[in-house]
Design a protein around this motif. Structure first.
Motif, PDB file in Angstrom:
ATOM      1  N   GLY A  87      -7.232   1.302  44.598  1.00  0.00           N
ATOM      2  CA  GLY A  87      -7.005   0.439  43.442  1.00  0.00           C
ATOM      3  C   GLY A  87      -7.976   0.784  42.327  1.00  0.00           C
ATOM      4  N   CYS A  88      -8.044  -0.092  41.336  1.00  0.00           N
ATOM      5  CA  CYS A  88      -8.963   0.149  40.226  1.00  0.00           C
ATOM      6  C   CYS A  88      -9.505  -1.179  39.707  1.00  0.00           C
ATOM      7  CB  CYS A  88      -8.276   0.919  39.106  1.00  0.00           C
ATOM      8  SG  CYS A  88      -6.997  -0.016  38.243  1.00  0.00           S
ATOM      9  N   TYR A  89     -10.571  -1.088  38.931  1.00  0.00           N
ATOM     10  CA  TYR A  89     -11.118  -2.261  38.267  1.00  0.00           C
ATOM     11  C   TYR A  89     -11.642  -1.836  36.903  1.00  0.00           C
ATOM     12  CZ  TYR A  89     -15.893  -0.769  39.525  1.00  0.00           C
ATOM     13  OH  TYR A  89     -17.075  -0.071  39.641  1.00  0.00           O
ATOM     14  N   VAL A 139     -20.879  -8.562  43.502  1.00  0.00           N
ATOM     15  CA  VAL A 139     -20.473  -7.817  42.307  1.00  0.00           C
ATOM     16  C   VAL A 139     -19.995  -8.779  41.223  1.00  0.00           C
ATOM     17  CG1 VAL A 139     -19.939  -5.702  43.587  1.00  0.00           C
ATOM     18  CG2 VAL A 139     -18.121  -7.379  43.182  1.00  0.00           C
ATOM     19  N   GLN A 140     -20.148  -8.373  39.972  1.00  0.00           N
ATOM     20  CA  GLN A 140     -19.800  -9.242  38.851  1.00  0.00           C
ATOM     21  C   GLN A 140     -18.328  -9.161  38.450  1.00  0.00           C
ATOM     22  OE1 GLN A 140     -22.500  -8.282  35.651  1.00  0.00           O
ATOM     23  NE2 GLN A 140     -24.256  -9.148  36.713  1.00  0.00           N
ATOM     24  N   GLU A 141     -17.683  -8.041  38.734  1.00  0.00           N
ATOM     25  CA  GLU A 141     -16.311  -7.820  38.293  1.00  0.00           C
ATOM     26  C   GLU A 141     -15.328  -8.421  39.295  1.00  0.00           C
ATOM     27  OE1 GLU A 141     -19.181  -4.794  36.966  1.00  0.00           O
ATOM     28  OE2 GLU A 141     -18.522  -5.371  38.961  1.00  0.00           O
ATOM     29  N   SER A 142     -14.482  -9.349  38.843  1.00  0.00           N
ATOM     30  CA  SER A 142     -13.547 -10.030  39.748  1.00  0.00           C
ATOM     31  C   SER A 142     -12.547  -9.050  40.360  1.00  0.00           C
ATOM     32  CB  SER A 142     -12.824 -11.169  39.026  1.00  0.00           C
ATOM     33  OG  SER A 142     -12.092 -10.668  37.928  1.00  0.00           O
ATOM     34  N   SER A 145     -14.318  -7.419  43.238  1.00  0.00           N
ATOM     35  CA  SER A 145     -14.384  -8.378  44.354  1.00  0.00           C
ATOM     36  C   SER A 145     -13.081  -8.362  45.137  1.00  0.00           C
ATOM     37  CB  SER A 145     -14.625  -9.800  43.840  1.00  0.00           C
ATOM     38  OG  SER A 145     -15.896  -9.929  43.306  1.00  0.00           O
ATOM     39  N   ALA A 146     -11.969  -8.399  44.418  1.00  0.00           N
ATOM     40  CA  ALA A 146     -10.653  -8.399  45.058  1.00  0.00           C
ATOM     41  C   ALA A 146     -10.426  -7.104  45.847  1.00  0.00           C
ATOM     42  CB  ALA A 146      -9.558  -8.582  44.008  1.00  0.00           C
ATOM     43  N   LEU A 147     -10.938  -5.977  45.348  1.00  0.00           N
ATOM     44  CA  LEU A 147     -10.780  -4.706  46.070  1.00  0.00           C
ATOM     45  C   LEU A 147     -11.523  -4.715  47.402  1.00  0.00           C
ATOM     46  CD1 LEU A 147     -10.931  -1.848  43.400  1.00  0.00           C
ATOM     47  CD2 LEU A 147      -9.001  -2.553  44.812  1.00  0.00           C
ATOM     48  N   PHE A 148     -12.725  -5.302  47.433  1.00  0.00           N
ATOM     49  CA  PHE A 148     -13.468  -5.391  48.699  1.00  0.00           C
ATOM     50  C   PHE A 148     -12.692  -6.218  49.722  1.00  0.00           C
ATOM     51  CE2 PHE A 148     -17.404  -4.316  46.240  1.00  0.00           C
ATOM     52  CZ  PHE A 148     -17.746  -3.188  46.971  1.00  0.00           C
ATOM     53  N   LEU A 149     -12.077  -7.314  49.270  1.00  0.00           N
ATOM     54  CA  LEU A 149     -11.312  -8.171  50.185  1.00  0.00           C
ATOM     55  C   LEU A 149     -10.011  -7.501  50.623  1.00  0.00           C
ATOM     56  CD1 LEU A 149     -12.042 -11.600  48.463  1.00  0.00           C
ATOM     57  CD2 LEU A 149     -13.228 -10.536  50.413  1.00  0.00           C
TER      58      LEU A 149
END
Length: 170
Positions: A87-89, A139-142, A145-149
């Protein structure tokens, strides 16, 4: 909308730059002691916030090769990197000249097999192995965060499906 407001909006859109591209490695291991899934976080050199190893495109290297190289240079880890992105952020970056730009970071999963004692940025950052949930909190970027989960769910699914079926003994 007034003509002046419309013109101002159009001019803003004309000068908006596309996000700058970066590549990152989501580095993981399974703890030998506990058997739990751990991901690697490190601090950024400028702000000290928790991030993952990432960098700019490099001539002659694929995006996933860049991610693997950054993991080694910034955290001293090597392993097997996946060629497909998970994914990406996006995040705001302040460049050396003070200009603020949006960066789009494509993330590649890297299974860590070795850790070097010495590497390019040793001593410039803190590194820590944490759970996916802890990484998502730090991490500050939501989107990150979603990628880790998402990664944790993917690994749980992978491990569940790779377990051999138990057949009771007679």
């Amino acid at each position: 909308m007034t003509l002046l407001a419309r013109l101002a909006s159009d001019v803003q859109l004309m000068f908006r730059r596309p996000p700058r591209q970066q590549y990152a490695a989501l580095c993981y291991r399974v703890s030998k002691k506990s058997g739990s899934l751990e991901v690697l976080l490190l601090t950024s050199r400028d702000t000290g916030r928790w991030v993952m190893p990432k960098g700019w495109p490099m001539d002659g290297k694929t995006s996933y090769e860049v991610a693997a190289r950054e993991a080694y240079e910034e955290a001293g880890v090597r392993g097997t990197v996946e060629s497909e992105t998970i994914g990406c952020y996006h995040y705001p970056k302040v460049l050396k000249n003070g200009l603020k730009v949006t960066c789009k970071v494509q993330v590649y999963v890297l299974e860590v097999s070795t850790m070097a004692k010495n590497f390019k940025e040793k001593g410039e950052r803190r590194t820590e192995w944490v759970s996916c949930e802890e990484a998502a909190k730090r991490v500050q970027e939501s989107e990150l965060s979603a990628l880790f989960l998402l990664f944790k769910r993917r690994m749980v699914d992978r491990l569940t499906h790779s377990m051999p079926t138990q057949i009771p003994a007679e």
